[in-house]
Design a protein around this motif. Structure first.
Motif, mmCIF file in Angstrom:
data_model
loop_
_atom_site.group_PDB
_atom_site.id
_atom_site.type_symbol
_atom_site.label_atom_id
_atom_site.label_comp_id
_atom_site.label_asym_id
_atom_site.label_seq_id
_atom_site.Cartn_x
_atom_site.Cartn_y
_atom_site.Cartn_z
ATOM 1 N N LEU A 121 0.837 -1.576 0.306
ATOM 2 C CA LEU A 121 0.362 -0.245 -0.133
ATOM 3 C C LEU A 121 1.552 1.335 0.229
ATOM 4 C CD1 LEU A 121 -2.146 -1.424 2.433
ATOM 5 C CD2 LEU A 121 -2.787 -0.922 0.136
ATOM 6 N N SER A 122 1.698 1.084 0.439
ATOM 7 C CA SER A 122 2.801 2.568 0.693
ATOM 8 C C SER A 122 3.693 2.544 -0.747
ATOM 9 C CB SER A 122 4.042 1.731 1.906
ATOM 10 O OG SER A 122 3.363 1.821 3.582
ATOM 11 N N PHE A 123 3.859 1.649 -0.992
ATOM 12 C CA PHE A 123 4.655 1.541 -3.108
ATOM 13 C C PHE A 123 3.225 2.048 -3.895
ATOM 14 C CE2 PHE A 123 4.411 -0.491 -6.756
ATOM 15 C CZ PHE A 123 5.156 0.654 -7.693
ATOM 16 N N LEU A 124 2.319 1.807 -3.866
ATOM 17 C CA LEU A 124 1.228 2.113 -4.920
ATOM 18 C C LEU A 124 0.697 3.972 -3.805
ATOM 19 C CD1 LEU A 124 -1.334 -0.559 -4.323
ATOM 20 C CD2 LEU A 124 -0.092 0.030 -6.203
ATOM 21 N N ALA A 125 1.061 4.204 -3.012
ATOM 22 C CA ALA A 125 1.092 5.305 -2.491
ATOM 23 C C ALA A 125 1.686 6.136 -3.170
ATOM 24 C CB ALA A 125 0.573 5.533 -0.988
ATOM 25 N N LEU A 126 3.030 5.365 -3.210
ATOM 26 C CA LEU A 126 4.478 6.310 -3.518
ATOM 27 C C LEU A 126 4.224 6.488 -5.316
ATOM 28 C CD1 LEU A 126 7.170 5.026 -1.426
ATOM 29 C CD2 LEU A 126 6.683 7.588 -1.218
ATOM 30 N N LEU A 127 3.494 5.619 -5.535
ATOM 31 C CA LEU A 127 3.349 5.618 -7.479
ATOM 32 C C LEU A 127 3.035 6.720 -7.738
ATOM 33 C CD1 LEU A 127 4.587 3.944 -9.701
ATOM 34 C CD2 LEU A 127 2.633 3.275 -9.948
ATOM 35 N N VAL A 128 1.850 7.333 -6.909
ATOM 36 C CA VAL A 128 0.705 7.453 -7.170
ATOM 37 C C VAL A 128 1.389 9.496 -7.336
ATOM 38 C CG1 VAL A 128 -1.618 9.003 -7.659
ATOM 39 C CG2 VAL A 128 -1.271 6.889 -6.655
ATOM 40 N N ILE A 129 1.982 9.646 -6.477
ATOM 41 C CA ILE A 129 2.948 10.789 -5.725
ATOM 42 C C ILE A 129 3.791 10.599 -7.201
ATOM 43 C CG2 ILE A 129 4.817 11.311 -4.141
ATOM 44 C CD1 ILE A 129 2.479 10.420 -1.985
ATOM 45 N N SER A 130 4.406 9.680 -7.228
ATOM 46 C CA SER A 130 5.807 10.112 -8.482
ATOM 47 C C SER A 130 5.338 10.094 -9.463
ATOM 48 C CB SER A 130 6.130 8.520 -8.332
ATOM 49 O OG SER A 130 6.931 8.747 -9.492
ATOM 50 N N PHE A 131 3.736 9.953 -10.076
ATOM 51 C CA PHE A 131 3.624 10.218 -11.201
ATOM 52 C C PHE A 131 2.926 11.790 -10.964
ATOM 53 C CE2 PHE A 131 1.774 5.781 -12.646
ATOM 54 C CZ PHE A 131 2.547 5.804 -13.488
ATOM 55 N N ILE A 132 2.467 12.409 -10.124
ATOM 56 C CA ILE A 132 2.789 14.123 -9.732
ATOM 57 C C ILE A 132 3.499 14.774 -10.067
ATOM 58 C CG2 ILE A 132 1.175 15.793 -8.117
ATOM 59 C CD1 ILE A 132 -0.725 13.197 -7.169
ATOM 60 N N VAL A 133 4.544 13.764 -9.423
ATOM 61 C CA VAL A 133 5.992 14.864 -9.582
ATOM 62 C C VAL A 133 6.215 15.266 -10.291
ATOM 63 C CG1 VAL A 133 7.999 14.763 -8.847
ATOM 64 C CG2 VAL A 133 6.250 14.234 -6.674
ATOM 65 N N SER A 134 6.690 13.578 -11.434
ATOM 66 C CA SER A 134 6.749 13.855 -12.627
ATOM 67 C C SER A 134 5.804 14.659 -13.654
ATOM 68 C CB SER A 134 7.357 12.311 -13.429
ATOM 69 O OG SER A 134 5.563 11.713 -13.809
ATOM 70 N N GLY A 135 4.708 14.776 -13.286
ATOM 71 C CA GLY A 135 3.976 15.638 -14.419
ATOM 72 C C GLY A 135 3.889 16.888 -14.084
ATOM 73 N N ILE A 136 4.501 17.262 -12.814
ATOM 74 C CA ILE A 136 5.136 18.611 -12.186
ATOM 75 C C ILE A 136 6.232 18.936 -13.445
ATOM 76 C CG2 ILE A 136 5.701 20.156 -10.592
ATOM 77 C CD1 ILE A 136 3.267 19.011 -8.572
ATOM 78 N N ARG A 137 7.632 18.217 -12.965
ATOM 79 C CA ARG A 137 8.747 18.345 -13.214
ATOM 80 C C ARG A 137 8.811 17.906 -14.344
ATOM 81 N NH1 ARG A 137 12.017 21.335 -11.730
ATOM 82 N NH2 ARG A 137 13.754 19.841 -11.858
ATOM 83 N N CYS A 138 8.021 17.144 -15.114
ATOM 84 C CA CYS A 138 8.561 17.011 -17.523
ATOM 85 C C CYS A 138 7.296 17.001 -17.392
ATOM 86 C CB CYS A 138 8.442 15.012 -16.733
ATOM 87 S SG CYS A 138 10.335 14.703 -15.289
ATOM 88 N N LYS A 139 6.072 17.758 -17.036
ATOM 89 C CA LYS A 139 5.094 17.788 -17.754
ATOM 90 C C LYS A 139 4.196 16.899 -18.071
ATOM 91 C CE LYS A 139 6.178 22.139 -17.310
ATOM 92 N NZ LYS A 139 5.934 22.531 -16.258
#
Length: 233
Positions: A121-139
């Motif tokens: 569950l922690s990994f899945l939560a971080l996966l979602v956060i990672s997509f958000i971070v890449s969306g901001i940094r990489c558009k």
């Protein structure tokens, strides 16, 4: 001079809600293998739902093998492309999320036992956060193919297969920890380096490359000064 005509094929794009035009040349063997991993994923899903273990195992092995062969074909026949990387990442995301579900569906106790459930569950939560971070940094949402994440994918693939024959509870614990490390590294890469090649090997490789680039730029700036001193002498 007349431009050479490019033939296109129509592919339904659910994400865009319309028709996406892709050059037929882009639909090479490597990309078709990546697409097939997504297209045929429902087959092992059906077998898992019906609890048909033999059919599931055979179909899962065959579908998962495309992740191994698409990269080999792309490199061997020089078919690497940005489209290929996107198709590979897209298919990987669904296939490996489905792999986690297969473990839950067929071997529930392996996933729901502690600390496995908390780690997953922690990994899945971080996966979602990672997509958000890449969306901001990489558009755009990006799924990296670092060394550790590639290794994790291979291990997960084998764990799903081995689960039919052995108790893989401890393996899943180790794998979940490795995935957490991999996803944290992925976010560190996005935050530090921004939009980079998804196939970058690791954070440390990128840091070393940046250092070499800075040293090269420094040398280019110092050489003209040295030449001027030589001329004065």
């Amino acid at each position: 001079m007349a431009k050479k005509a490019v033939r296109y094929s129509k592919i339904d794009s659910v994400a865009q809600g319309g028709i996406m035009m892709i050059p037929k040349k882009a639909l090479n063997a490597a990309n078709l293998l990546s697409i097939s991993r997504f297209v045929f994923l429902p087959v092992p899903i059906v077998f898992a739902v019906l609890d048909m273990r033999v059919g599931f195992l055979i179909s899962y092995i065959l579908v998962g093998a495309t992740d191994f062969f698409d990269g080999i074909v792309a490199r061997r026949f020089n078919m690497t492309s940005e489209l290929g990387k996107k198709l590979d990442s897209f298919s990987d995301l669904f296939f490996y999320l489905a792999s986690a579900w297969f473990l839950y569906r067929l071997h529930t106790e392996v996933v729901t036992s502690m600390p496995n459930l908390a780690l997953i569950l922690s990994f899945l939560a971080l996966l979602v956060i990672s997509f958000i971070v890449s969306g901001i940094r990489c558009k755009k949402p990006v799924l990296m193919h670092t060394i550790i994440l590639k290794l994790n994918a291979v291990i997960l693939y084998l764990v799903v297969i081995f689960a039919e024959f052995f108790d893989v509870t401890l393996l899943v614990t180790c794998l979940a920890i490795l995935y957490l490390i991999g996803i944290i590294e992925e976010m560190a890469i996005f935050i530090t380096f921004g939009d980079i090649d998804p196939d970058s090997k690791s954070f440390f490789h990128l840091a070393a490359q940046r250092k070499r680039d800075k040293e090269s730029i420094g040398k280019l700036h110092t050489i003209p000064g040295e030449n001027e001193k030589s001329g004065e002498a």
